[in-house]
Design an enzyme around this catalytic site. Sequence first.
Site, PDB file in Angstrom:
ATOM      1  N   ARG A 190      12.868 -50.311   4.962  1.00  0.00           N
ATOM      2  CA  ARG A 190      12.441 -51.486   4.198  1.00  0.00           C
ATOM      3  C   ARG A 190      13.700 -52.405   3.875  1.00  0.00           C
ATOM      4  O   ARG A 190      14.459 -52.635   5.200  1.00  0.00           O
ATOM      5  CB  ARG A 190      11.657 -51.365   2.989  1.00  0.00           C
ATOM      6  CG  ARG A 190      10.381 -51.931   3.142  1.00  0.00           C
ATOM      7  CD  ARG A 190       9.421 -51.240   1.963  1.00  0.00           C
ATOM      8  NE  ARG A 190      10.108 -51.266   0.629  1.00  0.00           N
ATOM      9  CZ  ARG A 190       9.487 -50.688  -0.319  1.00  0.00           C
ATOM     10  NH1 ARG A 190       7.981 -50.521  -0.328  1.00  0.00           N
ATOM     11  NH2 ARG A 190       9.919 -50.466  -1.558  1.00  0.00           N
ATOM     12  N   TYR A 229     -24.344 -60.929  -5.938  1.00  0.00           N
ATOM     13  CA  TYR A 229     -24.298 -61.904  -4.998  1.00  0.00           C
ATOM     14  C   TYR A 229     -24.433 -61.185  -3.420  1.00  0.00           C
ATOM     15  O   TYR A 229     -23.680 -60.332  -3.364  1.00  0.00           O
ATOM     16  CB  TYR A 229     -22.980 -62.587  -4.809  1.00  0.00           C
ATOM     17  CG  TYR A 229     -22.807 -63.899  -6.035  1.00  0.00           C
ATOM     18  CD1 TYR A 229     -23.952 -64.553  -6.216  1.00  0.00           C
ATOM     19  CD2 TYR A 229     -21.771 -63.824  -6.838  1.00  0.00           C
ATOM     20  CE1 TYR A 229     -23.790 -65.559  -7.394  1.00  0.00           C
ATOM     21  CE2 TYR A 229     -21.583 -64.432  -7.865  1.00  0.00           C
ATOM     22  CZ  TYR A 229     -22.587 -65.610  -8.147  1.00  0.00           C
ATOM     23  OH  TYR A 229     -22.397 -66.403  -9.196  1.00  0.00           O
ATOM     24  N   LYS A 253       9.596 -53.811 -12.946  1.00  0.00           N
ATOM     25  CA  LYS A 253       9.230 -54.915 -12.258  1.00  0.00           C
ATOM     26  C   LYS A 253       7.588 -55.073 -12.568  1.00  0.00           C
ATOM     27  O   LYS A 253       7.035 -54.327 -13.089  1.00  0.00           O
ATOM     28  CB  LYS A 253       9.629 -54.478 -10.932  1.00  0.00           C
ATOM     29  CG  LYS A 253       8.688 -53.173 -10.478  1.00  0.00           C
ATOM     30  CD  LYS A 253       9.648 -52.681  -9.023  1.00  0.00           C
ATOM     31  CE  LYS A 253       8.779 -51.512  -8.577  1.00  0.00           C
ATOM     32  NZ  LYS A 253       9.595 -50.851  -7.520  1.00  0.00           N
TER      33      LYS A 253
HETATM   34  C1  LIG Z   1       9.759 -49.447  -7.885  1.00  0.00           C
HETATM   35  C2  LIG Z   1      11.079 -48.860  -7.718  1.00  0.00           C
HETATM   36  C3  LIG Z   1      11.502 -47.745  -8.201  1.00  0.00           C
HETATM   37  C4  LIG Z   1      10.501 -46.786  -9.363  1.00  0.00           C
HETATM   38  O1  LIG Z   1       9.801 -45.923  -8.536  1.00  0.00           O
HETATM   39  P1  LIG Z   1       8.675 -45.119  -9.406  1.00  0.00           P
HETATM   40  O2  LIG Z   1       8.067 -44.172  -8.102  1.00  0.00           O
HETATM   41  O3  LIG Z   1       7.683 -45.940  -9.861  1.00  0.00           O
HETATM   42  O4  LIG Z   1       9.252 -44.327 -10.192  1.00  0.00           O
HETATM   43  C5  LIG Z   1      12.723 -47.168  -8.122  1.00  0.00           C
HETATM   44  N1  LIG Z   1      13.564 -47.803  -6.958  1.00  0.00           N
HETATM   45  C6  LIG Z   1      13.132 -48.809  -6.308  1.00  0.00           C
HETATM   46  C7  LIG Z   1      14.291 -49.327  -5.419  1.00  0.00           C
HETATM   47  C8  LIG Z   1      12.069 -49.443  -6.389  1.00  0.00           C
HETATM   48  O5  LIG Z   1      11.495 -50.465  -5.999  1.00  0.00           O
END
Ligand SMILES: *Cc1c(COP(=O)(O)O)cnc(C)c1O
Length: 267
Positions: free
Chosen positions: A136, A264, A38
């Site tokens: 979540r 700036y 992702k």
């Molecule tokens: C992003 C994600 C992972 C991967 O987690 P890492 O700590 O980067 O290995 C696994 N499961 C879900 C549901 C995620 O959103």
Amino acid sequence: MPKAKETVLEINLTSLEENYHYLKSKLSEETKFMGVVKAFGYGSDAIEIAKNLVELGVNYLAVAYVKEGVVLRDAGIEAPILVLHPQPANFSTLIDRCLEPSLYSPNVFKQFIKVASEKNQTNYPVHLKFNTGLNRLGFWENDVDFIDEKLKESNVIKVASIFSHLAASEDEKEKDFTISQIHNFKILTASLINKIGYSPLLHICNTSGILNYPEAHFDMVRSGIGLYGFGNSEVENKNFQPIATLKSIISQIHQIEKGESVGYNRA
Ligand SMILES: *Cc1c(COP(=O)(O)O)cnc(C)c1O
């Protein structure tokens, strides 16, 4: 590595392979591996990473959104892809591109069955996400009966896996909380499997879960950050190699006094 002539982010695919093998060395032979690509492959290149992971032998890929899955399909990637956070508006596209949804609430679940049914699907693979403490996305334990009833009404969908996500798998101080998440996961999956009468894949571990909770690998693990070269602790970071190196050229160096400002608004 050659010196940069412009600003580039170099991705070292040999490091990716070594990180993958290190993570695999923590798993039993039967445990499946989901590579999480992702967010543009954690800011690298989702397509290249996904292609290489498929060659290395991952069983599944995961993205957050339908759009990300479509990009991988357009690039010719045929591996199973779990979409962690799909929106009902994209369910039709998701099915057209053979992506597999995470279903995480009664509302999303019903909407997916409706779209899949309109598209004449049978046994379409879906993944049920349960909340065990991250608070979540996710079904609650008391949604089990609703899910079972809906599954028995038709054969439009079939549960390919049941999963949950750990809130603090890298944090030694939260060990009791993590163990309680794993415990809740075992109870609710046993109850759901007992009702539906078949055994989908179970998975709860992210990278730090793989490293710190070997008893919770279940049927599959989901790793992102480890593949990209981070172990989330001083000790584990030594076992991984960051795959990305940002290179640029220095345009100019100034010597200025302490207390002077740069840029700036003197920020
Ligand atoms: C992003 C994600 C992972 C991967 O987690 P890492 O700590 O980067 O290995 C696994 N499961 C879900 C549901 C995620 O959103």
